[in-house]
Design a protein around this motif. Structure first.
Motif, PDB file in Angstrom:
ATOM      1  N   ALA A  22       0.819  -1.217   0.000  1.00 15.97           N
ATOM      2  CA  ALA A  22       0.000   0.000   0.000  1.00 15.97           C
ATOM      3  C   ALA A  22       0.850   1.264   0.000  1.00 15.97           C
ATOM      4  N   GLU A  23       2.077   1.171   0.506  1.00 18.07           N
ATOM      5  CA  GLU A  23       2.919   2.376   0.561  1.00 18.07           C
ATOM      6  C   GLU A  23       3.277   2.880  -0.834  1.00 18.07           C
ATOM      7  N   TYR A  24       3.100   2.048  -1.844  1.00 17.19           N
ATOM      8  CA  TYR A  24       3.409   2.467  -3.214  1.00 17.19           C
ATOM      9  C   TYR A  24       2.179   2.953  -3.982  1.00 17.19           C
ATOM     10  N   ASP A  25       1.026   2.916  -3.353  1.00 19.53           N
ATOM     11  CA  ASP A  25      -0.179   3.414  -4.016  1.00 19.53           C
ATOM     12  C   ASP A  25       0.002   4.878  -4.380  1.00 19.53           C
ATOM     13  N   GLY A  26      -0.315   5.210  -5.619  1.00 17.40           N
ATOM     14  CA  GLY A  26      -0.228   6.589  -6.051  1.00 17.40           C
ATOM     15  C   GLY A  26       1.129   6.992  -6.599  1.00 17.40           C
ATOM     16  N   VAL A  27       2.178   6.212  -6.301  1.00 16.32           N
ATOM     17  CA  VAL A  27       3.496   6.544  -6.850  1.00 16.32           C
ATOM     18  C   VAL A  27       3.963   5.495  -7.854  1.00 16.32           C
ATOM     19  N   ALA A  28       3.429   4.291  -7.780  1.00 12.07           N
ATOM     20  CA  ALA A  28       3.718   3.268  -8.781  1.00 12.07           C
ATOM     21  C   ALA A  28       2.474   3.090  -9.653  1.00 12.07           C
ATOM     22  N   ASP A  29       2.667   3.167 -10.951  1.00 16.84           N
ATOM     23  CA  ASP A  29       1.539   2.990 -11.865  1.00 16.84           C
ATOM     24  C   ASP A  29       1.083   1.538 -11.919  1.00 16.84           C
ATOM     25  N   ARG A  30       2.005   0.645 -11.597  1.00 17.50           N
ATOM     26  CA  ARG A  30       1.652  -0.782 -11.545  1.00 17.50           C
ATOM     27  C   ARG A  30       2.591  -1.472 -10.570  1.00 17.50           C
ATOM     28  N   LEU A  31       2.040  -2.415  -9.791  1.00 13.59           N
ATOM     29  CA  LEU A  31       2.842  -3.251  -8.917  1.00 13.59           C
ATOM     30  C   LEU A  31       3.049  -4.601  -9.592  1.00 13.59           C
ATOM     31  N   LEU A  32       4.253  -5.113  -9.476  1.00 13.59           N
ATOM     32  CA  LEU A  32       4.593  -6.399 -10.076  1.00 13.59           C
ATOM     33  C   LEU A  32       4.871  -7.381  -8.936  1.00 13.59           C
ATOM     34  N   PHE A  33       3.964  -8.315  -8.730  1.00 18.27           N
ATOM     35  CA  PHE A  33       4.112  -9.259  -7.638  1.00 18.27           C
ATOM     36  C   PHE A  33       4.937 -10.460  -8.106  1.00 18.27           C
ATOM     37  N   ASP A  34       6.081 -10.653  -7.440  1.00 14.64           N
ATOM     38  CA  ASP A  34       7.071 -11.642  -7.853  1.00 14.64           C
ATOM     39  C   ASP A  34       7.396 -12.555  -6.672  1.00 14.64           C
ATOM     40  N   ALA A  35       8.083 -13.647  -6.962  1.00 11.84           N
ATOM     41  CA  ALA A  35       8.537 -14.539  -5.898  1.00 11.84           C
ATOM     42  C   ALA A  35       9.776 -13.949  -5.243  1.00 11.84           C
ATOM     43  N   PRO A  36       9.974 -14.190  -3.969  1.00 13.10           N
ATOM     44  CA  PRO A  36      11.208 -13.751  -3.321  1.00 13.10           C
ATOM     45  C   PRO A  36      12.420 -14.413  -3.982  1.00 13.10           C
ATOM     46  N   ALA A  37      13.539 -13.710  -4.019  1.00 10.57           N
ATOM     47  CA  ALA A  37      14.760 -14.289  -4.579  1.00 10.57           C
ATOM     48  C   ALA A  37      15.255 -15.419  -3.681  1.00 10.57           C
TER      49      ALA A  37
END
Length: 215
Positions: free
Chosen positions: A121-136
């Motif tokens: 949620a902290e990226y709402d409004g500053v990221a146009d899209r979130l990319l949900f990935d697996a942890p490295a």
């Protein structure tokens, strides 16, 4: 009838890979500028590939915790449609990039469960899209493109506040299941369409796009 799903083929390094992605229906292609990645492109090589991208396909440049000079060079040399951040960049840094460079900004985030989605949620409004990935994986020098997946179903009924995409461990054989379990309408693949690290297989690109668009 084919869906309107979007697909990004990431980590491309040859003109024929871009051509295969575009012909197969990919909406985005990704160029990686991160020296530790097997898919790394110096900016001059990336510039030449950028010129191969056909109209109607968007170019994403993936970076990991870049400095301001690097971002300025990317903007000047590549004129990307999107800059994708895959490091530990804080929301305020993305907000500056979004405003200064007037470019679409994406942020990749590792998913370890519901708490990870809540934290996004902290990226709402500053990221146009979130990319949900697996942890490295433990000890890995690269944050993405490791062929790892996560429990996709955690995304299905979550009240997403921002546009998002699914990444991590996708390939032609499992993408339909991933769509069904996660509800994703934007898929991002890299290692899952390779024949060797950093080398894409054009037949796998075609198969992935077909499977994703018809699922």
């Amino acid at each position: 009838m084919l869906s309107m799903r979007q697909i990004k083929i990431c980590g491309l390094s040859r003109p024929e890979e871009i051509d295969a992605a575009a012909r197969a229906g990919a909406s985005h292609i990704g160029l990686v500028h991160f020296a530790k990645s097997p898919r790394h492109l110096v900016l001059e090589a990336a510039r030449k590939l950028r010129l191969e991208v056909p109209v109607g396909v968007k170019t994403v440049v993936l970076v990991v915790s870049p400095d301001g000079k690097t971002l300025a060079n990317i903007k000047e040399m590549l004129a990307p449609d999107v800059i994708q951040f895959h490091g530990d960049e804080p929301p305020e840094a993305l907000a500056v990039v979004q405003k200064t460079f007037e470019v679409e900004v994406w942020k990749a985030l590792p998913v370890r469960g519901i708490a990870s989605l809540d934290d996004s949620a902290e990226y709402d409004g500053v990221a146009d899209r979130l990319l949900f990935d697996a942890p490295a994986p433990e000890g890995s020098d690269i944050p993405g493109g490791n062929g790892q997946s996560f429990g996709w179903s955690v995304l299905k009924d979550y009240p997403h506040r921002s546009p998002w995409a699914l990444a991590g461990g996708l390939n032609p054989d499992n993408v339909a299941v991933a769509i069904r379990e996660s509800g994703a309408d934007f898929l991002d693949v890299s290692s899952g369409v390779e024949c060797a690290p950093g080398v894409k297989d054009v037949d796998k690109i075609t198969a992935f796009c077909k499977a994703a668009l018809s699922a």
